[in-house]
Motif scaffolding. Sequence first.
Motif, short mmCIF file in Angstrom:
data_model
loop_
_atom_site.label_atom_id
_atom_site.label_comp_id
_atom_site.label_asym_id
_atom_site.label_seq_id
_atom_site.Cartn_x
_atom_site.Cartn_y
_atom_site.Cartn_z
N GLU A 22 1.06 -0.63 0.00
CA GLU A 22 -0.47 -0.12 -0.21
C GLU A 22 0.65 1.46 -0.50
O GLU A 22 0.22 2.55 0.14
N LEU A 23 2.33 0.82 0.38
CA LEU A 23 3.14 1.86 -0.05
C LEU A 23 3.08 2.76 -1.36
O LEU A 23 2.94 2.17 -2.28
N GLU A 24 3.40 3.75 -2.16
CA GLU A 24 2.71 4.57 -3.87
C GLU A 24 4.60 4.57 -3.68
O GLU A 24 5.23 5.62 -3.05
N TYR A 25 4.72 4.10 -4.64
CA TYR A 25 5.87 4.11 -5.08
C TYR A 25 6.68 3.51 -6.45
O TYR A 25 5.21 3.26 -7.73
N THR A 26 6.70 4.08 -7.66
CA THR A 26 6.78 3.89 -9.35
C THR A 26 8.80 3.31 -9.75
O THR A 26 9.03 3.12 -10.70
N ASP A 45 1.30 3.63 6.62
CA ASP A 45 1.31 3.64 5.06
C ASP A 45 0.87 4.57 4.78
O ASP A 45 1.25 5.39 3.72
N VAL A 46 -0.43 4.66 5.59
CA VAL A 46 -0.53 6.01 5.16
C VAL A 46 0.14 7.74 5.39
O VAL A 46 0.12 8.15 4.63
N GLY A 47 0.16 7.48 6.70
CA GLY A 47 1.21 8.69 7.30
C GLY A 47 2.41 8.60 5.81
O GLY A 47 2.86 9.93 5.36
N VAL A 48 2.91 7.40 5.51
CA VAL A 48 4.02 7.94 4.36
C VAL A 48 3.39 8.16 3.32
O VAL A 48 4.56 9.08 3.18
N ASN A 49 3.19 7.64 2.70
CA ASN A 49 2.31 8.19 1.60
C ASN A 49 1.90 9.59 1.43
O ASN A 49 2.32 10.50 0.42
N LYS A 50 1.59 10.24 2.35
CA LYS A 50 1.05 11.45 2.75
C LYS A 50 2.92 12.63 2.38
O LYS A 50 2.77 13.24 1.87
#
Length: 229
Positions: A23-27, A44-49
């Motif tokens: 659920e971590l956002e990355y490319t 993960d929500v906090g890291v994504n923000k």
Amino acid sequence: MNPAKRFEIFSRFRAANPHPTTELEYTTPFELLIAVLLSAQSTDVGVNKATRRLWPVANTPQKILDLGLDELKTYISTIGLYNTKARNVIATCQILVDQYGGEVPRAREALEALPGVGRKTANVVLNTAFGEPTMAVDTHIFRVSNRTKIAPGKNVDQVEMKLLKFVPKEFLQDAHHWLILHGRYTCVARRPKCWNCIINDLCEFRDKTPAPDGLVAPDAVPPVALPAA
């Protein structure tokens, strides 16, 4: 717990979520590496923000080095332990630039030698970025493995080794994602949602949680005839 039960458990996970991922956002592998490093003791929500603001500005080792430690902290200051994590990110980026041409190495030993990167983080990168069938055991996987008896162990290393041994080969690539998601949303720590669990009849947790008062549990998965343990 026996092989037939484990096979059915992971068959159901796959049927419900055929292509699980973090659920971590990355490319890129680098973005994933840094996101996982930042996620320790954080959500993960906090890291994504934080990374939604950081990646457009600095999403390579050299760009983060150009940003500098103090400026990096302004992007990740909402994440727990951000001071230590910022220092580790800068040190990791320096090693990636100096030793690996700015690329993320694919060798476990090289990954685990990076500041702030332990075995779990290395396993996530190897699995999710490079497609290796590793098992990144976090608190969710540790809890689910022990509670269900899929792979009980006294510590994360024992659970990892047992999962690698017991999970059927065809499910190994995605198994840690299914287990994390199951622990995050269904087999939660304080009051597992056993009444809404797709493996309820296969799980060997004795004190299964009934549906809350006034809430009707969804139709259960029909029990499957399996060999005795």
